[in-house]
Design a protein around this motif. Structure first.
Motif, mmCIF file in Angstrom:
data_model
loop_
_atom_site.group_PDB
_atom_site.id
_atom_site.type_symbol
_atom_site.label_atom_id
_atom_site.label_comp_id
_atom_site.label_asym_id
_atom_site.label_seq_id
_atom_site.Cartn_x
_atom_site.Cartn_y
_atom_site.Cartn_z
ATOM 1 N N GLN A 43 0.701 -1.094 -0.103
ATOM 2 C CA GLN A 43 -0.046 -0.036 -0.021
ATOM 3 C C GLN A 43 0.775 1.125 -0.033
ATOM 4 O O GLN A 43 0.462 2.153 -0.435
ATOM 5 N N MET A 44 1.962 1.389 0.637
ATOM 6 C CA MET A 44 2.893 2.381 0.728
ATOM 7 C C MET A 44 3.428 2.522 -0.806
ATOM 8 O O MET A 44 3.581 3.540 -1.152
ATOM 9 N N LEU A 45 3.806 1.474 -1.432
ATOM 10 C CA LEU A 45 4.341 1.846 -2.681
ATOM 11 C C LEU A 45 3.395 2.217 -3.754
ATOM 12 O O LEU A 45 3.556 2.880 -4.805
ATOM 13 N N LYS A 46 1.921 1.741 -3.435
ATOM 14 C CA LYS A 46 0.808 2.291 -4.116
ATOM 15 C C LYS A 46 0.924 3.765 -4.414
ATOM 16 O O LYS A 46 0.227 4.312 -5.146
ATOM 17 N N ALA A 47 1.451 4.530 -3.437
ATOM 18 C CA ALA A 47 1.260 5.833 -3.000
ATOM 19 C C ALA A 47 1.916 6.391 -4.324
ATOM 20 O O ALA A 47 1.738 8.035 -4.696
ATOM 21 N N LEU A 48 2.858 5.721 -5.224
ATOM 22 C CA LEU A 48 3.558 6.463 -6.157
ATOM 23 C C LEU A 48 2.441 6.437 -7.274
ATOM 24 O O LEU A 48 3.142 6.999 -8.606
ATOM 25 N N MET A 49 1.369 6.239 -7.433
ATOM 26 C CA MET A 49 0.383 6.100 -8.258
ATOM 27 C C MET A 49 0.300 7.499 -9.144
ATOM 28 O O MET A 49 0.550 7.802 -10.257
ATOM 29 N N PRO A 50 0.300 8.624 -8.276
ATOM 30 C CA PRO A 50 -0.073 9.940 -8.851
ATOM 31 C C PRO A 50 1.269 10.350 -9.630
ATOM 32 O O PRO A 50 1.217 10.967 -10.682
#
Length: 352
Positions: free
Chosen positions: A122-129
């Motif tokens: 979930q922390m890595l998914k913060a890179l989506m933007p």
């Protein structure tokens, strides 16, 4: 008295709308939460121990393809797009690239669950933007702004700190998750270019009807090369139909919930709700699954979270400004029409 009644009715309508919005958000968070934890349970070697992410993705796509075909062609719950119609050439040019990207995005995202904790994913998914903005600039769908670049760098910095503090850091798992983010971001940008710009509007059922079979085809070759030989060697395994059936049903329901949330609120609401979901998953991962979440993890994600929150705030302000300009343009158009009508009436009066 009449005004009070009208005000009461209006306030009841507003309250109802707000409550429905919260309900849509809650449903989406619950289903997204369930699918993520369920996939982790199936794929993790320490849990159900069925580490075949391509096969799991193909099960999902087969289920969605069958159910989508039943709802569109069999029961005719929804109709395919007619303006413009989905021709073979349009399908190949627009849907096939999106289906390919979706297939690889799901494959790599599911693969990451084998190697990484739910909280770290979930922390890595913060890179989506960051990925969406970068690819948007690459495809000339977004404009470069120094302020936005600094915001993206702050998100990346926060995720880097979270990765540095990860207790179960696995470089292969990180590469898989970053690849999943890159494919998903490219898919989102291509949806704007290949579908939205052409006036093609697909709801989740028609999306799954068109995209799921395409995903299945693109997953077939890697499945034959990577997982089929291993599955043949482990012929003693008999899949639990209840587990895989309910897991697929949850995945299908999640797609409907996305449509419900975005259609009844906005994509921005889903982004904000996604942040809440991420914190809930991190808490669940730490307290129930007993994944290790370090202080450095939380500090890094908090920095990334602030960057994502600011990004959503800027997008919200841009949407408000766009809506305000739209209302002003409509008002100017109405005033111009009214003035034209008045001038026409005066002209008719003078002629009479």
């Amino acid at each position: 008295m009449g005004r009070e009644g009208g005000g009461g009715a209006m306030s009841e309508g507003v309250v109802k709308k707000v409550l429905l919005s919260y309900a849509y958000v809650a449903i989406w968070i619950f289903l997204s939460f369930t699918v993520i934890v369920y996939n982790k349970y199936i794929l993790d070697p320490k849990m159900y121990n069925w580490p075949f992410p391509i096969s799991l993705t193909m099960v999902h796509m087969s289920f969605c393809s069958g159910l989508g075909f039943l709802l569109v062609r069999g029961l005719r719950v929804v109709e395919p797009p007619t303006s413009p119609p989905m021709t073979r050439d349009l399908y190949v040019a627009s849907v096939v690239p999106i289906g390919a990207l979706y297939a690889f995005s799901l494959w790599f995202a599911n693969s990451a669950y084998i190697y990484l904790s739910v909280s770290f994913i979930q922390m890595l998914k913060a890179l989506m933007p960051v990925a969406v903005y970068s690819i948007g600039i690459l495809f000339k769908k977004d404009t470069f702004k120094t302020e936005t670049l600094l915001n993206m760098l702050s998100i990346s910095f926060g995720v880097a700190i979270a990765a540095y503090g990860e207790a179960r850091f696995n470089s292969w798992g990180v590469m898989l998750q970053l690849a999943a983010v890159a494919f998903e971001a490219t898919r989102l940008v291509l949806i704007q270019i290949l579908l939205t710009s052409k006036g093609i509007s697909l709801n989740p059922i028609t999306s799954l009807y068109y995209v799921s079979p395409c995903c299945l085809v693109f997953l077939l070759l890697p499945w034959c090369l990577v997982e089929l030989p291993v599955l043949r060697a482990t012929s003693s395994f008999h899949p639990d139909l209840f587990i895989f059936g309910t897991n697929s049903l949850c995945a299908f329901a999640l797609n409907l919930a996305v449509f419900l949330l975005v259609g009844k609120t906005s994509a921005l609401t889903m982004n904000v709700a996604g942040v809440v979901k991420d914190w809930l998953l991190i808490t669940f991962s730490w307290s129930v699954i007993r994944d290790t979440v370090t202080a450095v993890n939380l500090i890094g994600y908090a920095i990334a979270f602030l960057g994502v929150a600011y990004y959503n705030h800027v997008k919200l302000q841009a949407l408000k400004a766009k809506e305000a300009q739209k209302k002003i343009a409509q008002a100017d158009e109405e005033n111009a029409q009214l003035l034209e009508e008045r001038n026409g009436d005066r002209k008719n009066d003078s002629q009479a």
